[in-house]
Design a protein around this motif. Sequence first.
Motif, PDB file in Angstrom:
ATOM      1  N   LEU A  29     -13.330  16.768  41.186  1.00 25.60           N
ATOM      2  CA  LEU A  29     -13.370  17.678  40.048  1.00 25.60           C
ATOM      3  C   LEU A  29     -12.571  18.915  40.426  1.00 25.60           C
ATOM      4  CD1 LEU A  29     -14.637  18.518  37.274  1.00 25.60           C
ATOM      5  CD2 LEU A  29     -16.391  19.641  38.621  1.00 25.60           C
ATOM      6  N   GLU A  30     -11.644  19.285  39.563  1.00 26.66           N
ATOM      7  CA  GLU A  30     -10.842  20.483  39.782  1.00 26.66           C
ATOM      8  C   GLU A  30     -10.949  21.368  38.553  1.00 26.66           C
ATOM      9  OE1 GLU A  30      -6.790  19.600  40.913  1.00 26.66           O
ATOM     10  OE2 GLU A  30      -7.452  17.734  41.846  1.00 26.66           O
ATOM     11  N   ILE A  31     -11.111  22.651  38.795  1.00 28.17           N
ATOM     12  CA  ILE A  31     -11.119  23.650  37.724  1.00 28.17           C
ATOM     13  C   ILE A  31     -10.079  24.695  38.114  1.00 28.17           C
ATOM     14  CG2 ILE A  31     -12.536  25.193  36.310  1.00 28.17           C
ATOM     15  CD1 ILE A  31     -15.000  23.752  37.486  1.00 28.17           C
ATOM     16  N   PRO A  32      -8.802  24.389  37.878  1.00 24.37           N
ATOM     17  CA  PRO A  32      -7.728  25.246  38.402  1.00 24.37           C
ATOM     18  C   PRO A  32      -7.665  26.645  37.793  1.00 24.37           C
ATOM     19  CG  PRO A  32      -6.827  23.547  36.982  1.00 24.37           C
ATOM     20  CD  PRO A  32      -8.280  23.250  37.146  1.00 24.37           C
ATOM     21  N   THR A  72      -8.897  17.761  30.723  1.00 26.22           N
ATOM     22  CA  THR A  72      -9.311  18.545  29.569  1.00 26.22           C
ATOM     23  C   THR A  72      -8.552  19.866  29.584  1.00 26.22           C
ATOM     24  OG1 THR A  72     -11.492  17.539  29.681  1.00 26.22           O
ATOM     25  CG2 THR A  72     -11.300  19.551  28.382  1.00 26.22           C
ATOM     26  N   LYS A  73      -7.889  20.161  28.463  1.00 21.35           N
ATOM     27  CA  LYS A  73      -7.072  21.374  28.373  1.00 21.35           C
ATOM     28  C   LYS A  73      -7.518  22.239  27.208  1.00 21.35           C
ATOM     29  CE  LYS A  73      -2.896  19.647  30.512  1.00 21.35           C
ATOM     30  NZ  LYS A  73      -1.446  19.708  30.471  1.00 21.35           N
ATOM     31  N   LEU A  74      -7.338  23.527  27.390  1.00 24.94           N
ATOM     32  CA  LEU A  74      -7.457  24.508  26.309  1.00 24.94           C
ATOM     33  C   LEU A  74      -6.065  25.082  26.133  1.00 24.94           C
ATOM     34  CD1 LEU A  74     -10.776  26.360  27.249  1.00 24.94           C
ATOM     35  CD2 LEU A  74     -10.442  24.560  25.567  1.00 24.94           C
ATOM     36  N   ASP A  75      -5.472  24.833  24.997  1.00 25.45           N
ATOM     37  CA  ASP A  75      -4.066  25.143  24.768  1.00 25.45           C
ATOM     38  C   ASP A  75      -3.249  24.480  25.876  1.00 25.45           C
ATOM     39  OD1 ASP A  75      -4.603  26.635  22.414  1.00 25.45           O
ATOM     40  OD2 ASP A  75      -5.195  28.343  23.661  1.00 25.45           O
ATOM     41  N   TYR A  80     -10.374  21.444  33.133  1.00 27.15           N
ATOM     42  CA  TYR A  80     -10.803  20.687  34.310  1.00 27.15           C
ATOM     43  C   TYR A  80     -10.137  19.327  34.346  1.00 27.15           C
ATOM     44  CZ  TYR A  80     -14.217  18.163  31.369  1.00 27.15           C
ATOM     45  OH  TYR A  80     -14.816  17.394  30.407  1.00 27.15           O
ATOM     46  N   LEU A  81     -10.064  18.818  35.551  1.00 28.33           N
ATOM     47  CA  LEU A  81      -9.570  17.479  35.814  1.00 28.33           C
ATOM     48  C   LEU A  81     -10.656  16.783  36.609  1.00 28.33           C
ATOM     49  CD1 LEU A  81      -7.124  15.447  35.878  1.00 28.33           C
ATOM     50  CD2 LEU A  81      -6.637  16.418  38.131  1.00 28.33           C
ATOM     51  N   ALA A 119     -21.191   9.340  35.402  1.00 29.28           N
ATOM     52  CA  ALA A 119     -20.717  10.208  36.489  1.00 29.28           C
ATOM     53  C   ALA A 119     -19.747  11.267  35.965  1.00 29.28           C
ATOM     54  CB  ALA A 119     -20.059   9.374  37.587  1.00 29.28           C
ATOM     55  N   ILE A 120     -18.848  10.877  35.063  1.00 29.24           N
ATOM     56  CA  ILE A 120     -17.912  11.833  34.458  1.00 29.24           C
ATOM     57  C   ILE A 120     -18.673  12.907  33.689  1.00 29.24           C
ATOM     58  CG2 ILE A 120     -16.180  12.085  32.614  1.00 29.24           C
ATOM     59  CD1 ILE A 120     -14.831  10.953  35.039  1.00 29.24           C
ATOM     60  N   SER A 121     -19.614  12.481  32.868  1.00 27.50           N
ATOM     61  CA  SER A 121     -20.401  13.427  32.074  1.00 27.50           C
ATOM     62  C   SER A 121     -21.185  14.385  32.970  1.00 27.50           C
ATOM     63  CB  SER A 121     -21.349  12.677  31.139  1.00 27.50           C
ATOM     64  OG  SER A 121     -22.080  13.586  30.356  1.00 27.50           O
ATOM     65  N   ASP A 122     -21.793  13.838  34.003  1.00 28.78           N
ATOM     66  CA  ASP A 122     -22.585  14.655  34.921  1.00 28.78           C
ATOM     67  C   ASP A 122     -21.711  15.674  35.651  1.00 28.78           C
ATOM     68  OD1 ASP A 122     -25.113  15.273  36.254  1.00 28.78           O
ATOM     69  OD2 ASP A 122     -24.163  14.397  38.043  1.00 28.78           O
ATOM     70  N   LEU A 123     -20.556  15.252  36.161  1.00 33.02           N
ATOM     71  CA  LEU A 123     -19.675  16.173  36.876  1.00 33.02           C
ATOM     72  C   LEU A 123     -19.171  17.297  35.974  1.00 33.02           C
ATOM     73  CD1 LEU A 123     -17.560  13.761  39.107  1.00 33.02           C
ATOM     74  CD2 LEU A 123     -19.059  15.595  39.901  1.00 33.02           C
ATOM     75  N   SER A 124     -18.749  16.955  34.770  1.00 34.32           N
ATOM     76  CA  SER A 124     -18.243  17.991  33.865  1.00 34.32           C
ATOM     77  C   SER A 124     -19.350  18.968  33.486  1.00 34.32           C
ATOM     78  CB  SER A 124     -17.599  17.380  32.623  1.00 34.32           C
ATOM     79  OG  SER A 124     -18.535  16.666  31.853  1.00 34.32           O
ATOM     80  N   ASN A 125     -20.546  18.461  33.306  1.00 29.67           N
ATOM     81  CA  ASN A 125     -21.687  19.314  32.980  1.00 29.67           C
ATOM     82  C   ASN A 125     -22.050  20.232  34.140  1.00 29.67           C
ATOM     83  OD1 ASN A 125     -24.829  19.764  32.644  1.00 29.67           O
ATOM     84  ND2 ASN A 125     -23.926  19.367  30.627  1.00 29.67           N
TER      85      ASN A 125
END
Length: 159
Positions: A29-32, A72-75, A80-81, A119-125
């Motif tokens: 999980l990356e939140i650049p 997932t992008k905002l503009d 996050y990736l 797992a994807i849902s849990d990590l993003s949450n």
Amino acid sequence: MTEADANTQAGEAQQQFIIQKVYLRDASLEIPNAPGIFRSEWRPQVNVELNTEHQALDESAYEVIVTITVTTKLDSKTAYLCEVHLAGIFIIVGFDTRTLDGLLGSYCPTILFPYAREAISDLSNRAGFPGIVLAPVNFDVLYAQKQAEQQQRQASEPQ
């Protein structure tokens, strides 16, 4: 002695399909753009990539891996990736090659996908974002498309 025992002793292999293990092989999980991304209005554009692969571990055991990558992008900024490799070890005995390919290419990924989706849902949450719920995937259709592409490639190759 039962008929099944007699068939087994006579050399006919019985069909077996056993889920030996389901496990999270890799997750990232990356939140650049943290922490600034958390101050933006949440209107994400989501891109989901899906891949499956398998390998023989021995004559009856196979590892199947479902890989899901969510960007997932905002503009134009990446919120996050998230990438998950969800794997399973399956014992598969007594099936012809075509059926075995179908089990490995469609049936096993269908079993693994709900675990990968969770797992994807849990990590993003856990990362502070709303949990993402991925739509169900019809692996039978994906497998059929892949088979058709392979047949097309083989037909177009010079002999």
